[in-house]
Each structure stands twice: as C-alpha cells, then as structure tokens.
Design an enzyme around this catalytic site. Structure first.
Site, PDB file in Angstrom:
ATOM      1  N   ASP A 292      31.905  -7.627 -40.588  1.00  0.00           N
ATOM      2  CA  ASP A 292      31.656  -8.598 -41.660  1.00  0.00           C
ATOM      3  C   ASP A 292      32.783  -8.400 -42.668  1.00  0.00           C
ATOM      4  O   ASP A 292      32.874  -7.348 -43.299  1.00  0.00           O
ATOM      5  CB  ASP A 292      30.298  -8.329 -42.315  1.00  0.00           C
ATOM      6  CG  ASP A 292      29.978  -9.327 -43.429  1.00  0.00           C
ATOM      7  OD1 ASP A 292      28.859  -9.276 -43.976  1.00  0.00           O
ATOM      8  OD2 ASP A 292      30.844 -10.171 -43.759  1.00  0.00           O
TER       9      ASP A 292
ATOM     10  N   TRP B 270      24.321  -4.995 -47.201  1.00  0.00           N
ATOM     11  CA  TRP B 270      23.983  -6.174 -47.974  1.00  0.00           C
ATOM     12  C   TRP B 270      22.549  -6.575 -47.650  1.00  0.00           C
ATOM     13  O   TRP B 270      22.172  -6.629 -46.470  1.00  0.00           O
ATOM     14  CB  TRP B 270      24.943  -7.301 -47.602  1.00  0.00           C
ATOM     15  CG  TRP B 270      24.759  -8.597 -48.317  1.00  0.00           C
ATOM     16  CD1 TRP B 270      24.545  -8.785 -49.652  1.00  0.00           C
ATOM     17  CD2 TRP B 270      24.804  -9.896 -47.735  1.00  0.00           C
ATOM     18  NE1 TRP B 270      24.459 -10.125 -49.933  1.00  0.00           N
ATOM     19  CE2 TRP B 270      24.613 -10.832 -48.773  1.00  0.00           C
ATOM     20  CE3 TRP B 270      24.985 -10.383 -46.428  1.00  0.00           C
ATOM     21  CZ2 TRP B 270      24.605 -12.210 -48.562  1.00  0.00           C
ATOM     22  CZ3 TRP B 270      24.975 -11.756 -46.226  1.00  0.00           C
ATOM     23  CH2 TRP B 270      24.782 -12.654 -47.278  1.00  0.00           C
TER      24      TRP B 270
ATOM     25  N   LYS C  15      34.861 -15.265 -52.095  1.00  0.00           N
ATOM     26  CA  LYS C  15      35.419 -14.418 -53.151  1.00  0.00           C
ATOM     27  C   LYS C  15      36.930 -14.471 -53.212  1.00  0.00           C
ATOM     28  O   LYS C  15      37.499 -14.621 -54.292  1.00  0.00           O
ATOM     29  CB  LYS C  15      34.991 -12.955 -52.948  1.00  0.00           C
ATOM     30  CG  LYS C  15      33.547 -12.684 -53.323  1.00  0.00           C
ATOM     31  CD  LYS C  15      32.609 -13.006 -52.199  1.00  0.00           C
ATOM     32  CE  LYS C  15      31.189 -12.581 -52.504  1.00  0.00           C
ATOM     33  NZ  LYS C  15      30.261 -13.061 -51.460  1.00  0.00           N
TER      34      LYS C  15
END
Lengths: 412, 401
Positions: B214, B133, B250
C-alpha cells in the site's frame, strides 16, 4: 521461479457494449454508424458538454476559495439534498417529514451497488443472500452483476418485454409479482426502460404498486434518465413519487450521467425513503460503513457542478432547457426514423419507435438481422436489437432506415 | 412499521469524529491533528501550483465528458505504474504488469482485495502490520478475506519491532497474503531501513507470500519519489511479483478527486491481459468506470515535463515542512523542560507520528487544551504549524510531565 499464482486466471469476455464501440472505432468504412453505447450525441454525431455545465465549470475554476479536500463519506451535502429533491419533488411529503436520506455515489452504478450491499446486510433480517432479487426481462445487463457481486444468490427475472406485441407484458409482470416470495426485491426502471424504451403507463404503475404493497415487495428504482425521457423532470419522476405517496419505503438509484452529460465524472445519488427520520438516520449510518470500504468518499468535481446548478434558480432553468434540447432531438429522430420506415414500406409495424421513450429503442431486429446490419452495413447495434437513438443524425437517417429495410426484407 | 427497525446505529468513524469534535470547539487555540490531510504553515489546505496549472491546461483543451474505459485513463495508469516502478523497471518496460485506475487508495485496495478473494485460492488470510490503517481491516473483510497480524510497532521504543516482525513473518503459512506499507507507515510513521527491507524481502520470498504493497505517500515521506518507492522496486527486482495500491490524495493534494491505481505485477504480458480482463469484471458492477477529473490532472502533471518537475519540487516542499515541524516539536519539548526521549518524533516519517501518548493523556489534551488527535496517540504532523508548534509542545509537556 515458481509458477505464477495467476497462471490459471482465465481471460474474461469483454463487456458487449464496449466491445461494440471498440469494433466501431476500428471500422474504416465511411458509412459506419454507432448505435451502441448509451451516450448522447449531437446532430453532428459529437458528444455534447451541456452549456450550463461549461458555465458552472468556469465558475468553479474561478473560485479560488475552493480546494480539493475530501468530501464527507456520504458526499457533498448540497448535492445530496438537491439530488433527492429532484427525484422526489419540491413538495414531497417525505422530504417535508424529514424521512429522506441520500448517499452521493459513483454514478448510477455506484448507487445501485451501495443500495444492494446495504440490502444484503440489513433488509428483512440480517442475512439476505437468499432473498430473491427480481430484474426485468430484459434489463441493463449490469443489474445482475451488481446484485450478484453484492452477495445475492437468487437473482430472477420478471416478465417485462412482450416481443410479439412489442410492448409491456403487464399481465406477466403482475403474475410474477403475485408469485414472488414475500419481501422479494424488485428493480424497477423509473422511466425510459433500458433497453426496451417501454414504460408502464401511470395506470399500470398503480396496478404494480397495489400488488407490491399487498405482497410486501421492496421497490428499488433505477432512475438514470430523469428529464431525458420526456423532457420533463416531473413527468419522468412520476412513478417514484407515486410510490412515495403510497407510503412505500424505497431506494432510488439516480444517475446524472445522461441528464447532465457528466458521464465520466461519475455523479450519482442513492435516495432512501423511510418511514421516519430515525430509521433513515440508522440506515445512513450503516451505508457510511459500506461506502468507507468501497471508495471512502466520493469524487468532488461532478457533485459540485450538479449542486451549483440545482441550487441556482437561473442555472436550474438553463439546465432544464439543455435537457429538453437533448430529449427533443431524440424525439425528432424517433419520428424521422419511423416515418422513413413506413415510407419505405418496411414489413412490420414501426409505431413502437415513437411510442418507446428515452435513449433506446428495441427495434425488434433479430440477431441475424443485427449481424447483417453490423457486418454488411457497418451499423453497430446490440445483438438484442437495441439501438441508441442518439446515434442517429439527419445525415445518417436515410442510410440507417434503408439498411433496416434491407435487413428485414432480406433476412428472416 | 419500517423495514429498518432492526438496523443498528453504526459506530461513528473514530478519525472523522475527531474533526467533528474539533469543529464544535470554540477555543481559539484549538488544533486539529486528526485526519491526514496536508496543511500549509498557515494551517490551510494547500492546492499545489502544478495542480492549478494542470487544471487550466485541461480547461483550455475543452475535452468532452465521455465515459472512461473501465480500467481508467490509459495515460494516467501508465504514468502511475512508471512512477511506482521506475522508468528503468524491467517489469514496466516488458509490459508484464497491469494497472487499473482506482478510487484513490481505498478504491484501489478494495479492487485488489476483491481480485484476490476471487482468484487467489491459496489463502483467505491477509496479514496486516500491528497496527495498521484502521480501514484496512474492514476493506479486506468486506471483500471476503480474513485478517491476521504480524508484530510491527514497538510501543516501548516507539519504533520498529524488527525482531518481532521477522519472527512473526517467518511463521506465516506459505502463500498467505501480507500487506506492507511502502513508506510512511500509517499510523506509526515507522518505516524499515533499507537493510531491514532486504531481510523482509528474503523472508517473504522464503515463505512464498503474496505481497500487497500500500503506497499512499510516495514522495510525501522523504521528499524523494524514488527513495520512497525503494522497497516496492527492490521487492520486484528480487523476483517477487507484488500487487500494489497507489494514492495521489496526499502527494498531489487531490484528496476529493479520488485518483488512485491498482497494479498487478505478472509473469508476462499475456497474463497481464488476462488479469486486466478480470479486474474489469470486478469494477463494472461496482461503479462501471472511474471518475475522470483527478486522473486527468495527475496524468497531465506526470506526463508534462515542466509540470512534473514542479510537482517534484512541491511534494518535496510538503515533506520538508513536515520534517521541519517534527524537528521544531522536539526542540520545543526540550525547551519546555520535558525529560522524556522524544527522538521517535524525528525518527518517524511521513504525515503521522505515533507520539506514545496514552489514551488518558490524549483525553486531557483534547479536554484541557483543545488539541485533537486520535485516542491511539497518533498525530497528523501536517496539522502542526510554526505558529502552533510551541502550544502543542507546551500541551504535551503538561500531560506527560
């Protein structure tokens, strides 16, 4: 198994003001009073969700067009513009000239931190770890930590509280500004100084501004109590607006925790006033980068509540009324505490109780007297002698006044 | 003159720049496959039913707005830990962990990064998968750490370069920090299989690395929260005391409410207490204490059996729609007559797909077809609907045939 990498992590002492509340909670004495942490309380000693907030939250809940999508990095546009307008005034020349920027932040703390991180990177050249940062003596203790964690290595104090006369040490303050290296950063409390409740008068602010301009010192305002201090938004913003009118570039970290009672929604705003639009644009672009690695984008709920309130004339008026309610209750408690102490003949002078402004009062009680208050009387206040006026109610005023009287007469 | 004359204009954020360009586009067929936020089959943001219910319940309780503790809402942090670790987790049950509320995934990563910078003296190096990311690098850098990389994605096969990863990781200096995506790797969508995770755990243990997981898509990847947390739980079971960042942006659709958590698995409860006290010292000068709203909603959902059940169904629904779009995209590409192998689109998992498209092809997609994605060929599958998957397949075929 190998020893843990965190085996050597020491326990750190708890933050004093929260430890105070924790101790208060555990205390079973029925007379206990919490004059510690800075949150508004009603006369029943209860937290108060502002009526206008309740109304707006209901509006938000009923609005099915709203969702939980990400806000832009710098925050909700309607919030940012309105928040800065509140600080600078509807007729602010800086707003008219399009040289104001805003960064929605996680409370006042978050605004301070983003501002500090930016200054460390970009103020006065590109590496400001050595630039002196001046914090008032005393100040909110987190100011030091914010700037330290932002990377500033040289954090100093400037004279502020004169314990002997229980007021502002203006001469000491101005001397420190004269002696400070040029371009030093000064954290100024816009109003309702925490913890002393002692603010410069307009005349004194003018003197401060004159020295700061001459010595090229940077004003970083911390405005956590606008409206809450005097009951008037404009009056409480006078100093910030004066500096803007004097042509300063400045930062103002705003909190809506107290004046909107939105403590746990973390609603704050960093207002940036620059020389012109182009400078502000570049500053904001760099602040975006800092925000992106800190929290990416800010929380939505609190900003919506504030934006909705501030952009509706009717809700805005309602809000101002709610703020005045809080400010007036504090003023009443000040008057009542002072009159009781004077009626009791408590040694010393107590006019500072009503002359100080905002949520806090620096009573002048020394650490031993404070210890007595906490241990013997179950009245919780900070070791500095700071009390939160909001913790006083018509029910506990007598007890608190008598206890202060005892502490002052029994303990030196 | 201004204090800020020398301040440079910061570069535009590449991902958000995509959305901005999309907004300006007037083509009615335009598609935004940039930022990773879930969309329903009508291309609209989706507020979960369980979220609406939780909000109504919260409103009816008429709670106050007092400051949360620095470490956040306890009901939330406990439930977050349990969600990640599993209710039968020894680490969870013994209390040898600390979880603090963070500002969604970014804030949790940052707290962890700052904590490691301050207390993990063995190394300054954080190893990220290649690619990772985009925000990982500046987060760790701003926290004062240094970035290194290990091989991960194989652009030739559009899948995992497992040999390369194992080779690189086996050479990482001992006691370095390694970041792993727990599931639904961002941006590639390429996850190790369980046998591969086992080998990764073994080599990581051998090299005595500090593992930073993560996990931003638990439940969102496969549709099954336990399956998506498998790697995290396996590592802990192997005696690896990980640190973990979680996001509820999300999987609960709580994007703008910023609900997240940072967890440290410790040797024992005493160590957890000490670590917690230091995390608080880091948080206080950043933003004092975290925002209530998102954590309250997430907590209500996780801790109310009916809502939790409904949530699990809804998150599976979101994952299933994504999987279905992947399948339809591949079949539509075949229908278009594409001769390329598009299997990676259905092999990959989660919100994102690394299409394998080159920058010039992406450029054409944007300019000629108003199909917006990032230059690396990353597509947010959440932006695909049954209504536009045909158009997308057509556009991709045009630029790749």
């Amino acid at each position: 198994m190998a020893a843990s990498i965190f085996a050597a992590v020491p326990i750190s002492p708890p933050v004093a003001v929260f430890k105070l509340t924790a101790d208060f909670r555990e205390d079973s004495d029925s007379r206990k009073v919490n004059l510690g942490v800075g949150a508004y309380r009603t006369d029943e000693g209860q937290p108060w969700v502002l009526p206008v907030v309740k109304k707006v939250e209901q509006m938000i809940a009923n609005d099915n067009s709203l969702n939980h999508e990400y806000l832009p990095i710098l925050g909700l546009p309607e919030f940012r513009a309105n928040a800065s307008r509140i600080a600078l005034g509807d007729d602010s020349p800086a707003i008219k000239e399009n040289r104001v920027g805003s960064v929605q932040s996680l409370g006042g703390t978050g605004a301070l931190r983003i501002g500090a991180e930016f200054l460390r990177r970009w103020y006065n050249g590109n590496n400001n770890t050595a630039t002196p940062v001046y914090v008032s003596a005393p100040s909110w203790e987190n100011h030091n930590s914010v700037f330290m964690d932002a990377g500033f290595k040289d954090i100093r104090t400037y004279h502020y509280w004169d314990a002997a006369k229980r007021g502002l040490d203006l001469q000491g303050l101005l001397n420190d500004m004269e002696q400070a290296p040029e371009f030093s950063i000064f954290i100024l409390h816009a109003c309702a100084h925490n913890p002393t409740g002692t603010d410069p008068t307009p005349e004194q602010w003018k003197q401060i501004a004159t020295v700061m301009k001459r010595r090229s010192l940077f004003p970083f305002f911390d405005s956590a109590y606008q409206g809450f201090a005097s009951g008037s938004l404009d009056k409480d913003a006078w100093a910030v607006r004066y500096f803007v009118s004097e042509g300063f570039e400045l930062f103002c970290a705003q909190s809506f925790s107290k004046n909107f009672g939105l403590y746990n929604e973390r609603v704050g705003n960093l207002t940036v006033v620059g020389k012109d639009a182009d400078n502000v644009k570049r500053v904001l672009s760099q602040m975006e980068k800092i925000v992106r690695t800190t929290w990416s984008n800010p929380p939505s709920q609190g900003a919506r509540i504030v934006a909705t309130t501030l952009s509706s004339p009717q809700l805005f008026d309602e809000w101002k009324g709610n703020v005045k309610t809080m400010a007036d209750r504090v003023l009443l408690m000040r008057a009542e505490l002072r009159s009781r102490l004077e009626a009791l003949g408590t040694p010393g002078t107590w006019n500072h109780i009503t002359e100080q402004i905002g949520m806090f009062s620096f009573t002048g009680l020394n650490p031993k007297q404070v210890e007595y208050m906490v241990k013997e009387k179950h009245i919780y206040l900070m070791a500095s002698g700071r009390i939160n006026m909001c913790g006083l109610t018509t029910k506990n005023l007598d007890y608190v006044a008598k206890s202060i009287h005892e502490a002052v007469t029994k303990i030196q | 003159s201004s204090w800020w004359s020398h301040v440079e204009m910061g570069p535009p954020d590449p991902i958000l720049g995509v959305t901005e360009a999309y907004k300006r586009d007037t083509n009615s067929k335009k598609m935004n496959l940039g930022v990773g936020a879930y969309r329903d089959d009508n291309g609209k943001p989706y507020v979960l039913n369980c979220v609406r219910k939780a909000e109504a319940m919260i409103a009816s309780k008429k709670m106050d707005k007092e400051y949360l503790p620095i470490g956040g809402l306890a009901d939330f942090t406990r439930a977050s830990a349990e969600l990640a670790l599993g209710e039968n987790s020894e680490a969870f049950k013994s209390g040898r962990y600390v979880t603090v509320q963070g500002i969604s995934g970014t804030g949790s990563l940052r707290i962890g990064a700052n904590f490691l910078q301050r207390f993990f003296k063995a190394s300054r190096d954080v190893y990220l998968p290649k690619p990772s990311w985009g925000n990982h690098t500046p987060i760790f850098r701003d926290a004062g750490l240094q970035l290194q990389a290990y091989r991960y994605y194989d652009p030739k096969t559009c899948s995992l370069d497992f040999t390369g990863a194992m080779d690189d990781i086996s050479k990482i200096p001992e006691k370095s920090i390694i970041l792993l995506h727990a599931c639904a790797h961002n941006p590639t969508g390429v996850d190790p299989r369980q046998e591969q995770w086992k080998e990764l755990a073994a080599v990581v243990k051998k090299r005595n690395l500090l593992v930073y997981f993560d996990m931003a898509y638990q439940g969102f990847a496969s549709g099954d929260i336990n399956r998506d947390a498998w790697a995290v739980r396996y590592f802990i079971d192997q005696g690896i005391n990980i640190v973990l960042s979680q996001s509820f942006a999300k999987n609960m659709g709580l994007y703008g409410e910023r609900a997240g958590a940072f967890t440290v698995i410790c040797s024992d409860a005493d160590e957890a207490k000490r670590v917690e006290s230091q995390l608080k010292i880091l948080i206080r000068p950043m933003y004092s204490n975290p925002p209530m709203n998102g954590a309250r909603i997430a907590s209500m959902i996780l801790n109310t059996p009916d809502l939790r059940k409904e949530w699990l169904t809804e998150v599976k629904g979101m994952a299933d729609r994504i999987i279905s779009m992947r399948t339809q995209l591949v079949s539509n590409l075949k229908k278009e007559g594409s001769s390329h192998n598009w299997q990676h689109i259905t092999d990959q998992i989660g919100m994102f797909c690394f299409t394998g498209l080159k920058p010039e092809q992406v450029e054409r997609l944007i300019k000629e077809f108003s199909v917006y994605m990032t230059k690396d060929g990353r597509v947010s599958v959440a932006g695909v609907t049954s209504g536009n998957v045909g158009y997308l397949a057509h556009a991709i075929h045009q630029v790749t045939k």
